[in-house]
Design a protein around this motif. Structure first.
Motif, short mmCIF file in Angstrom:
data_model
loop_
_atom_site.label_atom_id
_atom_site.label_comp_id
_atom_site.label_asym_id
_atom_site.label_seq_id
_atom_site.Cartn_x
_atom_site.Cartn_y
_atom_site.Cartn_z
N TRP A 136 -68.77 -56.07 48.95
CA TRP A 136 -67.49 -56.61 48.48
C TRP A 136 -66.35 -56.00 49.27
O TRP A 136 -66.34 -54.81 49.58
N ALA A 181 -62.15 -55.95 49.21
CA ALA A 181 -60.94 -56.28 48.45
C ALA A 181 -59.93 -57.06 49.27
O ALA A 181 -59.01 -57.66 48.72
N VAL A 194 -62.70 -61.55 46.01
CA VAL A 194 -62.07 -61.11 44.76
C VAL A 194 -62.21 -62.19 43.70
O VAL A 194 -62.54 -61.91 42.53
N GLU A 195 -62.00 -63.44 44.09
CA GLU A 195 -62.13 -64.56 43.15
C GLU A 195 -63.54 -64.67 42.61
O GLU A 195 -63.76 -64.83 41.40
N GLU A 226 -65.04 -62.38 39.81
CA GLU A 226 -64.73 -62.69 38.43
C GLU A 226 -65.47 -63.94 37.93
O GLU A 226 -65.25 -64.39 36.81
N ASP A 251 -64.35 -49.30 46.46
CA ASP A 251 -64.44 -50.70 46.08
C ASP A 251 -64.94 -50.86 44.65
O ASP A 251 -64.50 -51.76 43.92
N LEU A 289 -63.01 -52.86 41.68
CA LEU A 289 -63.64 -53.85 40.82
C LEU A 289 -63.51 -53.47 39.34
O LEU A 289 -63.35 -54.32 38.47
N LEU A 318 -60.46 -54.81 37.52
CA LEU A 318 -60.35 -56.22 37.15
C LEU A 318 -60.55 -56.38 35.65
O LEU A 318 -61.29 -55.63 35.02
#
Length: 354
Positions: free
Chosen positions: A80, A82, A88-89, A92, A105, A109, A112
């Motif tokens: 992942w 950022a 990022v999308e 979630e 990272d 996360l 979020l």
């Protein structure tokens, strides 16, 4: 039919897929890149037929290409980042399982609001991605703010020391936080032994997930072969200049123009490993031939592989056929050896065993 064609015995291929799925507990099919020559969507559909609950892609951009064909969990294997809005999308997205390989990272996360699903990658002797074993206890500090669904371990292909490394890193990970172990390049037999060895006395084996790509999709070479269409044949004489570079022909013969060029990946094969001095010498020799414009092509014409006249063009290649061989006809299909992980074919044609 014309172009670069993959002929696939679908029934035999699917028998192999089912056999692999049946012998690989916790199978996670890997679907990434060019889809191992078959395409991402097709492999997603085949994974759904196998009944698995999870598939793995390489990049965030590949998720959309498979999610409609596979309605369950999709793992993103690349760590992942950022700085990537799509990553990022997707972190979630409840259908997506995100791999994280850096502590900073993981902390990002954890900030979020959705408490994302994550796999935490452990650094192996590959030295590619992952959190060092000595830092795994810091992962547990964030376990209440993310949903940690396992530890990811990507092992090297080398067999020597593989089981010992898998056990050592698995114990370090489980000591930090009990969670399923997700492995790449760990054979099912070794995995079964490891699961039992890691279990506490009287307890069931530790849950393992085994990712498989090349062995799953390409493990039965007999189920497929690739051909290229003959697009043109020109008789030439010694000294006649041909091709973009106008190199003179060394003898009388034929210029055979066949489908397949750089846009397909022909002539751009991934390098093979060369561990011995002899293998390295062969590689150097081959490289010298290519630099001089004398590379052996992957095309077989009149029973033998033939030399490229020059590097492949965008969508076709020119190869030289000596005058003492019988030339093919326009539209003939000739065998071509390609590595499906680096080649994009024009079409896949189903075949059936005789």
């Amino acid at each position: 039919m014309s172009g670069l064609t993959l002929h696939l015995d679908v029934d035999r291929w699917r028998r192999h897929l089912r056999a692999e799925a049946g012998s690989t507990p916790g199978l996670v099919p890997v679907i990434k890149g060019n889809g191992y020559g078959f395409g991402l969507r097709r492999l997603a559909e085949e994974s759904a037929l196998l009944g698995v609950d999870t598939i793995a892609v390489g990049l965030p951009s590949e998720v959309d290409q498979v999610r409609d064909a596979f309605g369950k969990t999709v793992v993103i294997l690349n760590p992942w980042d950022a700085h990537l809005p799509l990553a990022v999308e997707l972190a979630e997205d409840p259908q997506v399982l995100t791999t994280v390989s850096r502590l900073q990272d993981l902390a990002a996360l954890a900030d979020l609001e959705t408490r994302p699903r994550v796999l935490v990658e452990v650094l192996t002797s590959m030295r590619r991605h992952g959190i060092a074993p000595t830092d795994l206890d810091r992962v547990a500090l964030l376990a209440d703010r993310v949903r940690i669904e396992g530890w990811s371990l990507h092992l090297p292909l080398r067999q020597q020391g593989r089981s010992a490394e898998a056990e050592s890193l698995a114990r370090a990970a489980l000591a930090a936080l009990p969670a399923p172990l997700w492995f790449s390049h760990l054979p099912p037999g070794e995995a079964a032994v490891l699961a039992s060895d890691l279990a506490a006395p009287g307890a069931p084996p530790v849950p393992l997930r085994l990712r498989s790509g090349t062995q799953l999709w390409l493990g039965d070479p007999g189920s497929r072969h690739t051909t290229a269409t003959v697009l043109d044949v020109h008789e030439v004489s010694r000294g006649m200049r041909v091709g973009y570079r106008q190199r003179p022909c060394l003898s009388d013969g034929y210029v055979v123009v066949v489908a397949g060029g750089t846009s397909h990946g022909v002539g751009l094969e991934a390098p093979t490993s060369a561990s011995s001095l002899r293998q390295r010498a062969v590689a150097l020799t081959s490289g010298g031939l290519e630099a001089a414009g004398r590379a052996l092509s992957p095309y077989t014409i009149a029973g033998r592989k033939r030399w490229f006249l020059e590097p492949p063009h965008m969508q076709s290649s020119q190869v030289f056929l000596p005058g003492n061989a019988t030339p093919p006809s326009l539209g003939d299909e000739v065998p071509v050896e390609v590595r499906l992980t680096t080649v994009t074919v024009d079409q896949i044609v189903p075949t059936h065993a005789p």
